[in-house]
Design a protein around this motif. Structure first.
Motif, mmCIF file in Angstrom:
data_model
loop_
_atom_site.group_PDB
_atom_site.id
_atom_site.type_symbol
_atom_site.label_atom_id
_atom_site.label_comp_id
_atom_site.label_asym_id
_atom_site.label_seq_id
_atom_site.Cartn_x
_atom_site.Cartn_y
_atom_site.Cartn_z
ATOM 1 N N UNK A 54 -1.389 -2.000 1.740
ATOM 2 C CA UNK A 54 -0.662 -2.524 0.577
ATOM 3 C C UNK A 54 -1.585 -2.967 -0.563
ATOM 4 N N UNK A 55 -2.656 -3.731 -0.352
ATOM 5 C CA UNK A 55 -3.524 -4.107 -1.493
ATOM 6 C C UNK A 55 -4.166 -2.899 -2.156
ATOM 7 N N UNK A 59 -3.552 -1.701 -6.070
ATOM 8 C CA UNK A 59 -4.674 -1.439 -6.973
ATOM 9 C C UNK A 59 -4.592 -0.044 -7.547
ATOM 10 N N UNK A 60 -4.241 0.932 -6.681
ATOM 11 C CA UNK A 60 -4.127 2.310 -7.146
ATOM 12 C C UNK A 60 -3.022 2.462 -8.174
ATOM 13 N N UNK A 61 -1.876 1.825 -7.908
ATOM 14 C CA UNK A 61 -0.728 1.954 -8.824
ATOM 15 C C UNK A 61 -1.038 1.267 -10.141
ATOM 16 N N UNK A 125 6.515 -4.774 4.104
ATOM 17 C CA UNK A 125 5.814 -5.919 3.507
ATOM 18 C C UNK A 125 5.868 -5.762 1.990
ATOM 19 N N UNK A 126 5.672 -6.873 1.267
ATOM 20 C CA UNK A 126 5.784 -6.831 -0.210
ATOM 21 C C UNK A 126 4.586 -7.513 -0.836
ATOM 22 N N UNK A 134 5.875 -1.911 0.739
ATOM 23 C CA UNK A 134 5.359 -0.845 1.589
ATOM 24 C C UNK A 134 6.132 -0.872 2.900
ATOM 25 N N UNK A 135 6.508 0.289 3.381
ATOM 26 C CA UNK A 135 7.176 0.414 4.683
ATOM 27 C C UNK A 135 6.430 1.472 5.503
ATOM 28 N N UNK A 136 6.150 1.108 6.737
ATOM 29 C CA UNK A 136 5.441 2.004 7.649
ATOM 30 C C UNK A 136 6.379 2.357 8.791
#
Length: 452
Positions: A54-55, A59-61, A125-126, A134-136
């Protein structure tokens, strides 16, 4: 009667089955614990993966020129993903996804925490105040495969344990019951008339009192039978002298009495005394048959014994007995000669007394030690035939008799391990009466046969 099952078999199978069931129960319990721990480990892996990706995804987005454009993360090399993920905004728009991700397996709206669908385990998680989620997803088949492999690993040793446990338990039970099996063989080897105590050592504490009680019972039974035989033999023996003296006096009285009722009455008394004398003789034979001494220390040839007894009866019965001997010269058995003579005399006397007077009595011996005594006459009804070997039981004939002849023959046959059978009509006939006695054959060495 239902046959009893072996204690050794029941203990061996029971202990092995019990151990197997306990192993299966322990395996199932261990598998449930392993499955629970695997689920916890996989859930922790899902959560840890989400917290790490998620972090990087945020960062990428944030560094994109167009953050809202969906982007596939290219793999370093082609491989099958066990974990797939989606990065979405609060409205459910996809911002990033793994190269193997299927959006339809995820929930329509992202949410935090664990959830389970029919085929997948999900974790969400958010970040950035619940603006990026993010959902896994992990296939449940992956977890089932891991649990199945763990169960197989637990069950495989059982396949080797069952035959090893069965063999080990069987050997342990056999060794433990060795003295009990020896005691059983000692009991089975006992002859019909052997009532001596059974001496056995090293019996288990559970069986030793039973063996002791059996010995006490045998001792009481032996004393009772000895007292009965002693009374029978002594009574018959003590009666012989006064009976003989009384018979002589009656015979003298009959000769001295004048013709008339007194002589007829004396004749009837004489006949009664003769019957009583024969009865006392039968009682003595019965006492011998029920006592010991029925077996000989060395095998005896039955052919000369048979020929001698038949010759005696032919002299007194007017050659009414036809003898048939086997082709071989000797037939050996372990019966005592006197016991064999008593048995044979009673069978022949029974055949002469109750058989047809116009037909001969056939006596034969085969090379397999089968003795047959056959007489003519009407067939004996089946109910009467079954009871003829009991004491003081006679057929429907009007001929006088004690009813002990066949009982003595049966007692001697049982005492030497022979088998006796009454047949009527006789074999191959429509009438007549037949007695068959199968004596146990004895093998004899040349030393035993010719040494004396």
């Amino acid at each position: 009667m239902k046959p009893s099952s072996s204690l050794q078999k029941r203990l061996g199978l029971g202990l092995t089955l019990g151990m197997t069931l306990l192993w299966l129960a322990a395996t199932v319990g261990a598998w449930l614990v392993v499955q629970h721990e695997l689920n916890e480990a996989f859930d922790s892996a899902l959560e840890e993966t989400a917290q790490r990706i998620l972090p990087l995804a945020v960062l990428e987005i944030s560094n994109r020129e167009s953050p809202r454009d969906a982007q596939h993360v290219a793999p370093l090399k082609v491989h099958k993903e066990y974990l797939t993920y989606l990065v979405r905004d609060a409205k459910g728009e996809i911002l990033m996804q793994s190269h193997d991700a299927e959006p339809k397996i995820f929930r329509s709206q992202p949410a935090e925490g664990f959830s389970t669908t029919e085929k997948y385990r999900l974790y969400g998680a958010s970040a950035l105040r619940e603006t990026v989620f993010i959902e896994i997803a992990e296939p449940l088949g992956h977890r089932r495969e891991a649990a199945r492999e763990a169960l197989v690993a637990l069950l495989l040793p059982l396949l080797a344990l069952i035959p090893i446990s069965l063999f080990g338990t069987w050997m342990l039970v056999r060794i433990s019951l060795r003295s009990v099996l020896a005691y059983r063989r000692a009991v089975e080897a006992r002859g019909v008339g052997d009532l001596s105590p059974i001496t056995m050592t090293h019996l288990p504490a559970e069986i030793a009192p039973l063996a002791e009680a059996v010995n006490h019972l045998l001792e009481r039974l032996r004393k009772t039978l000895e007292a009965e035989r002693s009374f029978t033999a002594n009574s018959a023996h003590e009666l012989r002298t006064p009976l003989a003296a009384t018979l002589a006096q009656i015979q003298r009285l009959r000769h001295e009495a004048p013709e008339g009722p007194l002589r007829l009455r004396a004749a009837k008394i004489e006949n009664s005394l003769r019957e009583l004398t024969r009865l006392s003789e039968k009682l003595m034979q019965l006492a011998k048959a029920e006592g010991g001494g029925l077996l000989s220390e060395t095998p005896q040839d039955l052919i000369p014994l048979l020929a001698h007894v038949v010759d005696e009866w032919n002299h007194s019965s007017g050659q009414r007995i036809e003898l048939q001997l086997p082709a071989q010269t000797s037939v050996y058995s372990t019966i005592d000669p006197d016991a064999f003579a008593i048995l044979l005399r009673n069978l022949i006397e029974n055949a002469l007394k109750y058989g047809a007077t116009d037909q001969p009595v056939e006596v034969s011996l085969t090379d397999q030690a089968l003795l047959r005594v056959v007489n003519g006459g009407p067939p004996v009804p089946e109910p009467v035939l079954q009871s003829l070997t009991e004491r003081f039981v006679r057929g429907s004939s009007d001929t006088s008799g004690s009813g002990l002849g066949l009982a003595i023959a049966k007692t001697i046959a049982q005492g030497v391990g022979a088998k006796i059978l009454l047949i009527s009509p006789a074999t191959g006939r429509r009438e007549g009466f037949e007695v068959c006695v199968w004596f146990p054959l004895a093998s004899i060495t040349d030393t035993q046969r010719y040494g004396k």
